[in-house]
Each structure stands twice: as structure tokens, then as C-alpha cells.
Design an enzyme around this catalytic site. Structure first.
Site, PDB file in Angstrom:
ATOM      1  N   GLU A  79      18.546  54.345  40.643  1.00 22.64           N
ATOM      2  CA  GLU A  79      18.415  53.354  41.720  1.00 22.64           C
ATOM      3  C   GLU A  79      19.417  52.227  41.497  1.00 22.64           C
ATOM      4  O   GLU A  79      19.988  52.098  40.407  1.00 22.64           O
ATOM      5  CB  GLU A  79      16.985  52.806  41.770  1.00 22.64           C
ATOM      6  CG  GLU A  79      15.982  53.859  42.220  1.00 22.64           C
ATOM      7  CD  GLU A  79      14.619  53.283  42.556  1.00 22.64           C
ATOM      8  OE1 GLU A  79      14.046  53.719  43.552  1.00 22.64           O
ATOM      9  OE2 GLU A  79      14.132  52.404  41.833  1.00 22.64           O
TER      10      GLU A  79
ATOM     11  N   ARG B  23      20.025  44.780  44.897  1.00 19.63           N
ATOM     12  CA  ARG B  23      19.506  44.658  46.265  1.00 19.63           C
ATOM     13  C   ARG B  23      19.978  43.410  47.000  1.00 19.63           C
ATOM     14  O   ARG B  23      20.213  43.452  48.203  1.00 19.63           O
ATOM     15  CB  ARG B  23      17.977  44.652  46.226  1.00 19.63           C
ATOM     16  CG  ARG B  23      17.454  46.006  45.910  1.00 19.63           C
ATOM     17  CD  ARG B  23      15.963  46.031  45.892  1.00 19.63           C
ATOM     18  NE  ARG B  23      15.564  47.397  45.590  1.00 19.63           N
ATOM     19  CZ  ARG B  23      14.335  47.770  45.310  1.00 19.63           C
ATOM     20  NH1 ARG B  23      13.369  46.880  45.296  1.00 19.63           N
ATOM     21  NH2 ARG B  23      14.059  49.020  45.056  1.00 19.63           N
TER      22      ARG B  23
ATOM     23  N   ARG C 262      14.816  40.969  41.266  1.00 20.36           N
ATOM     24  CA  ARG C 262      14.177  42.049  40.509  1.00 20.36           C
ATOM     25  C   ARG C 262      15.041  43.309  40.511  1.00 20.36           C
ATOM     26  O   ARG C 262      15.536  43.729  41.561  1.00 20.36           O
ATOM     27  CB  ARG C 262      12.826  42.366  41.158  1.00 20.36           C
ATOM     28  CG  ARG C 262      12.176  43.610  40.630  1.00 20.36           C
ATOM     29  CD  ARG C 262      10.910  43.899  41.391  1.00 20.36           C
ATOM     30  NE  ARG C 262      11.172  44.378  42.726  1.00 20.36           N
ATOM     31  CZ  ARG C 262      10.826  45.593  43.169  1.00 20.36           C
ATOM     32  NH1 ARG C 262      10.221  46.436  42.370  1.00 20.36           N
ATOM     33  NH2 ARG C 262      11.066  45.945  44.406  1.00 20.36           N
TER      34      ARG C 262
ATOM     35  N   HIS D  50      14.451  44.041  50.816  1.00 15.48           N
ATOM     36  CA  HIS D  50      14.909  45.408  50.588  1.00 15.48           C
ATOM     37  C   HIS D  50      15.976  45.704  51.628  1.00 15.48           C
ATOM     38  O   HIS D  50      15.762  45.458  52.818  1.00 15.48           O
ATOM     39  CB  HIS D  50      13.760  46.410  50.700  1.00 15.48           C
ATOM     40  CG  HIS D  50      14.107  47.731  50.106  1.00 15.48           C
ATOM     41  ND1 HIS D  50      15.002  48.589  50.695  1.00 15.48           N
ATOM     42  CD2 HIS D  50      13.718  48.322  48.956  1.00 15.48           C
ATOM     43  CE1 HIS D  50      15.141  49.658  49.929  1.00 15.48           C
ATOM     44  NE2 HIS D  50      14.372  49.521  48.867  1.00 15.48           N
TER      45      HIS D  50
ATOM     46  N   HIS E 255      10.457  42.120  50.854  1.00 13.20           N
ATOM     47  CA  HIS E 255       9.924  43.234  50.076  1.00 13.20           C
ATOM     48  C   HIS E 255       9.136  42.801  48.850  1.00 13.20           C
ATOM     49  O   HIS E 255       8.078  43.342  48.560  1.00 13.20           O
ATOM     50  CB  HIS E 255      11.110  44.098  49.654  1.00 13.20           C
ATOM     51  CG  HIS E 255      10.742  45.373  48.979  1.00 13.20           C
ATOM     52  ND1 HIS E 255       9.928  46.317  49.566  1.00 13.20           N
ATOM     53  CD2 HIS E 255      11.087  45.874  47.761  1.00 13.20           C
ATOM     54  CE1 HIS E 255       9.790  47.345  48.739  1.00 13.20           C
ATOM     55  NE2 HIS E 255      10.464  47.089  47.639  1.00 13.20           N
TER      56      HIS E 255
HETATM   57  C1  FAD Z   1       6.935  49.801  50.425  1.00 11.13           C
HETATM   58  C2  FAD Z   1       7.017  49.357  48.993  1.00 11.13           C
HETATM   59  C3  FAD Z   1       7.707  50.132  48.064  1.00 11.13           C
HETATM   60  C4  FAD Z   1       7.791  49.728  46.725  1.00 11.13           C
HETATM   61  N1  FAD Z   1       8.412  50.541  45.821  1.00 11.13           N
HETATM   62  C5  FAD Z   1       8.408  50.199  44.506  1.00 11.13           C
HETATM   63  C6  FAD Z   1       8.933  51.085  43.514  1.00 11.13           C
HETATM   64  O1  FAD Z   1       9.380  52.185  43.814  1.00 11.13           O
HETATM   65  N2  FAD Z   1       8.903  50.669  42.218  1.00 11.13           N
HETATM   66  C7  FAD Z   1       8.403  49.460  41.827  1.00 11.13           C
HETATM   67  O2  FAD Z   1       8.407  49.138  40.634  1.00 11.13           O
HETATM   68  N3  FAD Z   1       7.875  48.618  42.755  1.00 11.13           N
HETATM   69  C8  FAD Z   1       7.856  48.961  44.061  1.00 11.13           C
HETATM   70  N4  FAD Z   1       7.308  48.108  44.981  1.00 11.13           N
HETATM   71  C9  FAD Z   1       6.674  46.870  44.512  1.00 11.13           C
HETATM   72  C10 FAD Z   1       5.347  47.213  43.846  1.00 11.13           C
HETATM   73  O3  FAD Z   1       4.703  48.215  44.606  1.00 11.13           O
HETATM   74  C11 FAD Z   1       4.428  46.005  43.746  1.00 11.13           C
HETATM   75  O4  FAD Z   1       5.111  44.906  43.233  1.00 11.13           O
HETATM   76  C12 FAD Z   1       3.250  46.312  42.826  1.00 11.13           C
HETATM   77  O5  FAD Z   1       2.608  47.486  43.269  1.00 11.13           O
HETATM   78  C13 FAD Z   1       2.274  45.146  42.811  1.00 11.13           C
HETATM   79  O6  FAD Z   1       1.111  45.553  42.159  1.00 11.13           O
HETATM   80  P1  FAD Z   1      -0.107  44.522  42.060  1.00 11.13           P
HETATM   81  O7  FAD Z   1      -1.199  45.244  41.368  1.00 11.13           O
HETATM   82  O8  FAD Z   1       0.377  43.250  41.515  1.00 11.13           O
HETATM   83  O9  FAD Z   1      -0.479  44.212  43.585  1.00 11.13           O
HETATM   84  P2  FAD Z   1      -0.957  45.185  44.754  1.00 11.13           P
HETATM   85  O10 FAD Z   1      -0.698  46.587  44.421  1.00 11.13           O
HETATM   86  O11 FAD Z   1      -0.402  44.659  46.011  1.00 11.13           O
HETATM   87  O12 FAD Z   1      -2.529  44.963  44.753  1.00 11.13           O
HETATM   88  C14 FAD Z   1      -3.068  43.728  45.176  1.00 11.13           C
HETATM   89  C15 FAD Z   1      -4.543  43.908  45.391  1.00 11.13           C
HETATM   90  O13 FAD Z   1      -5.155  42.647  45.607  1.00 11.13           O
HETATM   91  C16 FAD Z   1      -6.019  42.717  46.738  1.00 11.13           C
HETATM   92  N5  FAD Z   1      -6.151  41.358  47.268  1.00 11.13           N
HETATM   93  C17 FAD Z   1      -5.180  40.526  47.708  1.00 11.13           C
HETATM   94  N6  FAD Z   1      -5.710  39.345  48.076  1.00 11.13           N
HETATM   95  C18 FAD Z   1      -7.045  39.421  47.850  1.00 11.13           C
HETATM   96  C19 FAD Z   1      -8.135  38.537  48.038  1.00 11.13           C
HETATM   97  N7  FAD Z   1      -7.981  37.307  48.546  1.00 11.13           N
HETATM   98  N8  FAD Z   1      -9.377  38.960  47.708  1.00 11.13           N
HETATM   99  C20 FAD Z   1      -9.584  40.210  47.220  1.00 11.13           C
HETATM  100  N9  FAD Z   1      -8.587  41.100  47.032  1.00 11.13           N
HETATM  101  C21 FAD Z   1      -7.337  40.704  47.337  1.00 11.13           C
HETATM  102  C22 FAD Z   1      -5.325  43.710  47.643  1.00 11.13           C
HETATM  103  O14 FAD Z   1      -6.199  44.204  48.618  1.00 11.13           O
HETATM  104  C23 FAD Z   1      -4.891  44.745  46.608  1.00 11.13           C
HETATM  105  O15 FAD Z   1      -5.962  45.573  46.258  1.00 11.13           O
HETATM  106  C24 FAD Z   1       7.207  48.498  46.321  1.00 11.13           C
HETATM  107  C25 FAD Z   1       6.524  47.725  47.250  1.00 11.13           C
HETATM  108  C26 FAD Z   1       6.416  48.143  48.575  1.00 11.13           C
HETATM  109  C27 FAD Z   1       5.662  47.303  49.554  1.00 11.13           C
END
Ligand code: FAD
Length: 510
Positions: free
Chosen positions: A116, A281, A377, A234, A342
Site C-alpha cells: 500500500e 495519502r 497515518r 482517503h 477517512h
Molecule cells: C472504509 C474504511 C476502510 C479502512 N481500511 C483500513 C485498513 O485497511 N487498515 C487499517 O489499518 N485501517 C483501516 N481503516 C481505519 C480503521 O478501520 C479504524 O481506524 C479502526 O477500525 C478503528 O477501530 P476502533 O476500535 O478504534 O473504532 P471502531 O471500529 O470505529 O469502533 C468504535 C465503536 O464504538 C461505538 N461507539 C461510538 N460512539 C459510541 C457511543 N457514544 N456509545 C456507545 N458506543 C459508541 C461504535 O458503535 C463502534 O462499535 C479503515 C476505515 C474505514 C472507514
């Protein structure tokens, strides 16, 4: 108030990993994950490209991954944190595999490492083009089979409970969306794992849950928030009106050989960076933005017509199917793409143990800022960061349980009586905010645009505080209030930044 030992907000990779680690350490303590939608709805679920780690020491090295991360971060990474994450990555990936996550392998049974933007080597572990979904599936399966973890769905965290005398977090208020009632939970340790904030922009790849709730809640109780000006766009979201949020055409597609062209069919990346399509990016997003302006076009194109269509479909089954569904034949025509918000590089400031500036309040994943990403990032480093810091957070548990004092704070969450429906007002505020942020606080900013935006956002914030105090709470009210808070943080911290770095670019500084 009900007592919980470990209260987790969010069920993405960060929250689930921390829960699993904690459950093993403390089989007799209760761990409750509150999540505002279905158990799997998260940014994690939509991650396509994969997760970066140096596993192939014959062709790759920790030094190269460190160097790539530092270059992408444009001088703003914390080198100690970068080295720590890169070195701890293989151990965390091994655990993920042990917990049941699958990654693609080649014919010889070796992992099929993808490439990537910004990476000098193939080192991205992936599962087809649905890596995030696979990680979420395997983690949820294990969490649901663990007796001392409970996941409560449709539970929206509203605010944290903090004792101001000793600056210690004591739990959170949660809105139960099934019964529409608010409940306070007293907790020994609280983890914010609430993910991103892409919904602050009109064009984003983030799902509707990504409203920056964790950052806004932390800000309201005085936690330090940092680097909010560094929002990653992105470069290649599908330009098509059928998708809201925008559907991502993974960076891995460019890694596979697809070429960017403007509306006149001209390749342009060589004008901007010698790494062309695989430059970091921020560079690619600004190049696309510039080409769209000079050619007066609403998008640019990804040309994949020269690539082996069978291999393309094998590597990117969901992307291929999605394109087919909207009648784009990638074997014959170019794919229209445009940049979209993104990833938030900034967030709640934490130390290398995921501790925020509030006692017994941990934060990890996208809502936190650790020093890994700096001003931009590196692709596929965020799932990795969430894994590493969820693990590190869990290593603090024993100390935090000892810190937790048992005196209960007796607050009551008062709900005003008012039956006036404010749904339309809230929707109007949200749309205005997203439009303004897209126009003035996105890829190219200026002091004038930032000042105008801040003034208007402050007005919207005052209006929302009045609505918040005078109307019963609802999901839309809470989320819109949080969106305005994080939008202001992004705009204010942008205005303070006096140097163009990574994802942050202001034409007033040129
Ligand atoms: C389309 C897309 C593609 C991506 N591709 C990649 C990739 O290939 N590689 C990579 O490293 N990263 C990628 N990313 C980034 C990566 O997916 C995220 O940064 C990472 O998954 C974040 O994980 P997290 O557990 O911090 O948050 P999330 O996975 O977003 O989880 C957050 C959780 O908190 C909950 N929540 C939020 N607010 C509240 C609230 N007030 N009360 C209760 N629950 C709440 C949500 O419902 C969810 O369950 C991508 C992101 C997107 C959108």
C-alpha cells in the site's frame, strides 16, 4: 448506580481486544461493552486493505516499517512509540490469528503480503478485501464465548462521570435506545474505544456511527485532546451518488497496478511525487484535489482496464461486485474516484499505556492519539495501533483497580419535559456543519475559511446547548452536539497550526 469493574465504550477492534485481554487476566471481574448500534457496526468492519506488520524478515525489516511510518507522519510521529508499535506488531498479529482471524495465503502457504501507499515493502496482511469484517467476526465470536464479558447493544454513551476532586473517571451515563432511558454506571476502570469522527464531513468513508462521541465526551470532562487538525482524506472513494457514506476503493487497488487519470485521460501523479500512485495519502489526495480544480471536474479516475480481470476479482471481490452493482465495468471503463474524509490522526492524548490525562480513563483505537501517526497515518497502521494499545491498556488494569476508590458519586441525570419535535432543526444543523467542514476545513484550508467556520460553529454550539438543556435527549441530539464539539476542535487546532505538515495544508501559510 450499578457497579461494573471494567466499562468499555465501543465494540470495534480496540474495545473487543481490550475486553478479551482483560477477561483472561481477571476471570472473576465483570466486563461490560456498551455499543451504540449492532455489535459489529464500527469502522473496523469496513476496513478493506489490511493490517501492517513485519513478519517476513527475509525481505523486510522493522527498521523499514519504522522509517516508512516516520516518513508518512512528516516529522510529527513520536519515534519511541513508532518503534514500540512496529516491534510489538508480530506478537499481536500472532494472537489475532490464534483467536481465529484468517489472512490470505499464496499457493505455497505463505502469507500473501499486500503493498500500500507509503510502504517500501509488501507487508500488509489481508483477508480478500474484507479484512476488517474478518477481524470483527473472529473477535466477536471469541468475546461472545467468554463468560465474564457482556456486550450491550443499542446503548449510547452520553457522558463520562468524573470526580473533579481527584480527577478520576468513575463510569458513564448511557442511553438505552431500546427503552429510551438513561442509566448511570459506576466503574472501576473505563475505556473509550469509540472510534472515528468522519461524519463531521459531507464526504466520508466512515459509517454513520463515526460521530466523534468519545473525543467530545473526553473534552467535556477536561481530558487533553491533541492533533485534531490532522484529518486524513482517503484519495480514492468511489464517486457515485448511490453511496452515503462513500464506498472505498482500497489503496491496495493502486498497489495492484491501477493508475490515476484526470478527465482528459492524462496520468498525473508523476507531476506531484516520484512514488506516483503509491505516494502517502496526503500527497495523493492533494494531487487529486488539484487536478479536479484545474480540469474543472467533480472527480478523477482509476484505470484498472489493463489489469488481469480474474486476479483483480480474486483480490477484490467486494469492490468488483460493488462496481458491477452500479454498472461500472472496470475491465472496460475507468472508475470515478474522489477524496473523502477517512481517518482522524488526532484525538484523546494518551501515554504509551493508553492512559488519558484523567485517572482511570483509558483510550485506544481511533479516538486516541498515541504519537504513532504524527501528521499523517501510514496505510494499515491503524488496526495495528488499536491492537497494540488495547494490549498495553490491559497491562495497566491491576494498577488501575488498586487506584479505583469505592466512594460512589451520586449524580442524577435530569431529563427536561418537552414534547416539541426538534428532529428537523437537528438535521439542518448537521447538514450545515458537514457542508462547512467539507468546504473550509478539509484538504485545503485558509485562515479566512477557518475563522468563518469557527464563528458559525460557536453559534451552532450555543443553539445546541439550549436544545440539550430544554429537550429530552435523543440519538440525533447527542450525536449532533458531539459533532459540533469535534468540528470546533478540528477548526480551532487548525488555526493554531502554523506550518503545513502531512494531512494539514493551509494556503494562508504558503
Ligand atoms: C472504509 C474504511 C476502510 C479502512 N481500511 C483500513 C485498513 O485497511 N487498515 C487499517 O489499518 N485501517 C483501516 N481503516 C481505519 C480503521 O478501520 C479504524 O481506524 C479502526 O477500525 C478503528 O477501530 P476502533 O476500535 O478504534 O473504532 P471502531 O471500529 O470505529 O469502533 C468504535 C465503536 O464504538 C461505538 N461507539 C461510538 N460512539 C459510541 C457511543 N457514544 N456509545 C456507545 N458506543 C459508541 C461504535 O458503535 C463502534 O462499535 C479503515 C476505515 C474505514 C472507514
Amino acid at each position: 448506580m450499578q457497579h461494573i469493574d471494567f466499562l468499555i465504550i465501543g465494540s470495534g477492534i480496540a474495545g473487543l481486544t481490550y475486553a478479551l485481554k482483560t477477561a483472561t487476566q481477571f476471570p472473576d471481574k465483570n466486563i461490560v461493552i456498551f455499543t451504540k448500534s449492532n455489535e459489529d457496526e464500527s469502522n473496523t468492519k469496513y476496513a478493506q486493505g489490511g493490517i501492517a506488520s513485519v513478519l517476513d524478515l527475509k525481505n523486510d525489516s522493522f527498521e523499514k516499517h519504522i522509517s516508512d511510518t516516520l516518513i508518512a507522519g512528516d516529522g510529527f510521529c513520536d519515534p519511541e512509540i513508532v518503534a514500540l508499535v512496529v516491534h510489538e506488531a508480530p506478537g499481536r498479529i500472532a494472537e489475532l490469528i490464534e483467536w481465529g482471524t484468517r489472512f490470505d495465503k499464496d499457493f505455497e502457504g505463505n502469507y500473501d503480503y499486500g503493498l500500500e501507499g507509503g510502504h517500501s515493502q509488501n507487508r500488509i496482511l489481508h483477508y480478500k478485501d474484507i479484512t476488517g469484517l474478518e477481524i470483527e467476526r473472529s473477535l466477536l465470536k471469541k468475546v461472545n464465548a467468554t463468560s465474564n464479558i457482556e456486550i450491550k447493544t443499542n446503548q449510547l454513551a452520553i457522558d463520562l462521570i468524573v470526580n473533579p476532586i481527584n480527577n478520576t473517571c468513575k463510569g458513564a451515563y448511557i442511553l438505552d435506545l431500546n427503552s429510551n432511558t438513561v442509566q448511570g454506571y459506576h466503574a472501576s476502570v473505563t475505556l473509550l474505544a469509540s472510534g472515528g469522527l468522519g461524519q463531521v464531513y459531507k464526504q466520508t468513508t466512515n459509517p454513520s456511527i463515526a460521530t466523534g462521541d468519545g473525543v467530545a465526551m473526553a473534552q467535556r470532562v477536561g481530558a487533553l485532546i491533541k492533533n485534531m487538525e490532522f484529518i486524513q482524506f482517503h484519495p480514492t472513494a468511489l464517486f457515485h451518488k448511490a453511496f452515503k457514506p462513500s464506498f472505498l476503493i482500497s489503496e491496495a487497488v493502486r498497489g495492484f497496478g491501477a493508475i490515476l487519470k484526470n478527465k482528459n485521460g492524462e496520468e498525473f501523479m508523476q507531476k506531484y511525487d516520484e512514488r506516483k500512485e503509491l505516494a502517502p495519502r496526503d500527497v495523493v489526495a492533494r494531487a487529486i484535489h488539484h487536478e479536479m480544480i484545474v480540469t474543472q471536474a467533480a472527480c478523477v479516475y482509476l484505470d484498472a482496464t489493463h489489469l488481469d480481470k480474474h486476479e483483480f476479482r480474486k483480490h477484490f471481490p467486494v469492490i468488483s461486485k460493488t462496481l458491477e452493482e452500479v454498472d461500472i465495468d472496470f475491465t472496460k471503463e475507468w472508475i470515478p474516484v474522489t477524496p473523502a474524509a477517512h481517518y482522524s490522526c488526532g484525538g484523546i492524548e494518551v501515554n504509551q499505556h493508553a492512559e488519558s490525562s484523567i485517572q482511570n480513563l483509558l483510550a485506544c483505537g481511533e479516538c486516541a492519539t498515541t504519537g504513532l501517526h504524527g501528521a499523517n497515518r501510514l496505510a494499515s497502521n491503524s488496526l495495528l495501533e488499536a491492537l497494540v494499545f488495547a494490549h498495553r491498556a490491559s497491562l495497566q488494569n491491576k494498577k488501575l483497580l488498586e487506584n479505583a476508590c469505592s466512594n460512589v458519586i451520586n449524580h442524577t441525570f435530569l431529563q427536561p419535559e418537552n414534547h416539541h419535535n426538534i428532529k428537523i432543526e437537528l438535521q439542518t444543523i448537521k447538514e450545515e456543519l458537514q457542508e462547512m467542514m467539507q468546504r473550509h476545513v478539509s484538504i485545503i484550508r485558509s485562515d479566512k475559511g477557518l475563522n468563518q467556520t469557527i464563528e458559525r460553529l460557536q453559534f451552532l454550539q450555543r443553539s445546541l446547548e439550549i436544545l440539550y438543556k430544554t429537550h429530552p435527549i435523543s440519538v440525533t441530539l447527542i450525536e449532533t452536539r458531539n459533532l459540533v464539539t469535534v468540528a470546533l476542535l478540528i477548526a480551532n487546532q487548525s488555526l493554531k497550526r502554523k506550518e503545513n505538515k502531512g494531512t494539514f495544508y493551509s494556503e494562508s501559510l504558503v
